[in-house]
Design a protein around this motif. Structure first.
Motif, mmCIF file in Angstrom:
data_model
loop_
_atom_site.group_PDB
_atom_site.id
_atom_site.type_symbol
_atom_site.label_atom_id
_atom_site.label_comp_id
_atom_site.label_asym_id
_atom_site.label_seq_id
_atom_site.Cartn_x
_atom_site.Cartn_y
_atom_site.Cartn_z
ATOM 1 N N ALA A 87 0.833 -1.206 0.000
ATOM 2 C CA ALA A 87 0.000 0.000 0.000
ATOM 3 C C ALA A 87 0.868 1.257 0.000
ATOM 4 O O ALA A 87 0.545 2.257 -0.648
ATOM 5 N N VAL B 77 2.060 1.866 -3.482
ATOM 6 C CA VAL B 77 1.007 2.481 -4.289
ATOM 7 C C VAL B 77 0.877 3.965 -3.954
ATOM 8 O O VAL B 77 0.719 4.811 -4.843
ATOM 9 N N ASN C 237 1.470 6.450 -7.145
ATOM 10 C CA ASN C 237 0.232 6.937 -7.758
ATOM 11 C C ASN C 237 -0.185 8.265 -7.133
ATOM 12 O O ASN C 237 -0.701 8.301 -6.016
ATOM 13 N N CYS D 49 -2.479 5.565 1.083
ATOM 14 C CA CYS D 49 -3.262 4.497 0.447
ATOM 15 C C CYS D 49 -3.718 3.505 1.518
ATOM 16 O O CYS D 49 -2.892 2.913 2.214
ATOM 17 N N PHE E 96 -5.655 0.152 1.929
ATOM 18 C CA PHE E 96 -6.264 -1.018 1.304
ATOM 19 C C PHE E 96 -7.522 -1.460 2.043
ATOM 20 O O PHE E 96 -8.429 -2.026 1.435
ATOM 21 N N GLU F 125 -11.514 -3.240 -6.500
ATOM 22 C CA GLU F 125 -10.511 -2.173 -6.584
ATOM 23 C C GLU F 125 -9.110 -2.707 -6.324
ATOM 24 O O GLU F 125 -8.147 -2.361 -7.022
ATOM 25 N N LEU F 126 -8.992 -3.562 -5.316
ATOM 26 C CA LEU F 126 -7.688 -4.122 -4.986
ATOM 27 C C LEU F 126 -7.171 -5.019 -6.111
ATOM 28 O O LEU F 126 -5.987 -4.968 -6.470
ATOM 29 N N LEU G 55 -5.696 -2.927 -8.827
ATOM 30 C CA LEU G 55 -4.374 -2.415 -8.456
ATOM 31 C C LEU G 55 -3.323 -3.514 -8.548
ATOM 32 O O LEU G 55 -2.252 -3.328 -9.137
ATOM 33 N N ILE H 234 0.642 -4.280 -10.784
ATOM 34 C CA ILE H 234 1.912 -4.174 -10.047
ATOM 35 C C ILE H 234 2.737 -5.432 -10.279
ATOM 36 O O ILE H 234 2.256 -6.558 -10.089
#
Length: 427
Positions: free
Chosen positions: A150, A153, A157, A164, A166, A173-174, A177, A181
């Motif tokens: 996290a 990220v 981002n 971030c 999680f 959404e997860l 992401l 990655i």
């Protein structure tokens, strides 16, 4: 109750420390170099945007530096350590449980704190910036491995604004992401492991998360089973409130210039011994052995080569720098050979035990031990309050021609009286 672990990570920490007292470096490409100005160990975002990688030797980058105006700074560990301590002390106010993971990273347990964790993390960022001046990013999740991810990220981002969480995201959404990655970004997955995972079709974090943990354990190790469990929100790693005491303490450096002289090696060994025994006392431990080693430069194949190590036992466990220094010098003189150009020396303290576990015998010199303890405590107290090296042992020398090459080192603004930042006001 869902667990909430936050990882607070300082952004480009060494560069941020340099910029704190040199605001003219803001917005410019800056790198910090390793010992002897060897390799790049910290990069500003402007340098990262140029595609420059970590650990690249500085001499290979001088043409690129001239082209893009890259500014190089030598490592200033006194400054970095002091600012790290300030950041970590401040972070401890935000959680009853903290694990300092590295000089620029700290885990905080936010479980049960009755606030919106995203808002709370923004408050952490704002407070650290206001009180210390170091930018940080915060990642929050239900396990330490996810919290590290996290944080990655949050850094990469911009839409997250440095935070971030999680725990506040949906599974969809997860998954989106994680699918974007690379698997090599997962904590504990190294370069070789990444290549092996790629060979069996695991390329992204989502691929790894969805792989059966038992299957990876059979193919790799129990470590990968734990990683997959953590990626699925099962906390396998607990927070360590207190870092465990080191079982070995090492201090070594490459010299700024090669030396063949025994007095230079003696000064270096005493200096390294002093630093190591200070760390020993800081963790309230004792040691009963010191290992000394010296070596020439293995990359200069045409030069005569020599390296040797010796372990010197002490009569009893101690934290007295004088006793370790005497043993270290005795060992050095036994392994030293003339006619060689030495590049590096170092020491390692061994057989470390907690000071509270010191064995007692009928022949203990209790008054001597008490005098030794009082002297070392006074030495540490003065150097802590007046600056490191205010009082030092004669054997460390004054003219250290052998010391590290640091041509672009900044001032130690927070730990040395003579180098404090000066503010000027206009009438």
């Amino acid at each position: 109750m869902q667990r909430a672990i936050a990882l607070v990570d300082c952004n480009n920490f060494y560069v941020s420390c340099e910029r704190l007292f040199q605001p003219g470096l803001e917005g410019k490409p800056v790198v910090v170099l390793s010992n002897n100005d060897g390799c790049v160990v910290s990069r500003s975002q402007e340098v990262k945007d140029l595609g420059l990688k970590m650990a690249v030797p500085w001499f290979q980058l001088k043409a690129l530096a001239r082209q893009h105006g890259i500014i190089a700074r030598s490592s200033n560990y006194s400054l970095y350590a002091d600012l790290s301590n300030r950041v970590m002390s401040l972070l401890s106010r935000f959680s009853p449980s903290q694990e300092i993971y590295s000089i620029d990273e700290s885990f905080l347990d936010l479980t049960g704190i009755p606030v919106n964790h995203t808002v709370y993390a923004r408050q952490i960022r704002q407070t650290v910036m206001q009180y210390v001046g170091i930018p940080v990013c915060v990642g929050i999740a239900s396990s330490k491995t996810l919290a590290k991810l996290a944080n990655h990220v949050a850094k990469k981002n911009p839409r997250f604004g440095g935070v971030c969480d999680f725990n506040g995201m949906t599974e969809t959404e997860l998954s989106g992401l994680f699918a974007a990655i690379d698997v090599g970004e997962v904590w504990g997955v190294g370069r070789r492991s990444t290549d092996k995972l790629n060979e069996i079709g695991i390329h992204t974090v989502l691929d790894l998360q969805r792989t059966p943990a038992k299957q990876l354990r059979a193919r790799f190790s129990v470590v990968f089973e734990r990683i997959v469990e953590e990626l699925n929100g099962v906390a396998c790693l607990e927070l360590d409130d207190v870092a465990p005491a080191k079982q070995q303490i090492i201090c070594s450096r490459s010299f700024g210039t090669l030396t063949s002289h025994l007095p230079d090696l003696e000064q270096a060994v005493i200096a390294y011994t002093t630093r190591a025994v200070e760390k020993l006392r800081q963790q309230r431990s004792l040691a009963s052995g010191i290992q000394v080693y010296i070596r020439t430069n293995p990359h200069k194949e045409r030069d005569p080569q020599y390296q040797q190590t010796i372990l010197m036992p002490l009569p009893e466990p101690t934290d007295d720098t004088r006793l370790f220094g005497h043993a270290a010098l005795h060992g050095l003189r036994r392994i030293y050979r003339s006619g060689y150009a030495y590049q590096k020396a170092g020491i390692m303290l061994t057989e470390i035990i907690p000071a509270s576990s010191r064995p007692h015998t009928l022949f203990d010199d209790v008054p001597g031990q008490e005098k030794s303890h009082a002297l070392m405590r006074a030495l540490d107290r003065i150097n802590r309050s007046m600056g490191s090296g205010t009082i030092k042992f004669l054997g460390e020398g004054i003219d250290k021609s052998w010391s590290m090459r640091r041509q672009n080192v900044s001032k130690r603004y927070t730990t040395e009286w003579d180098e404090l930042a000066v503010c000027q006001t206009r009438p």
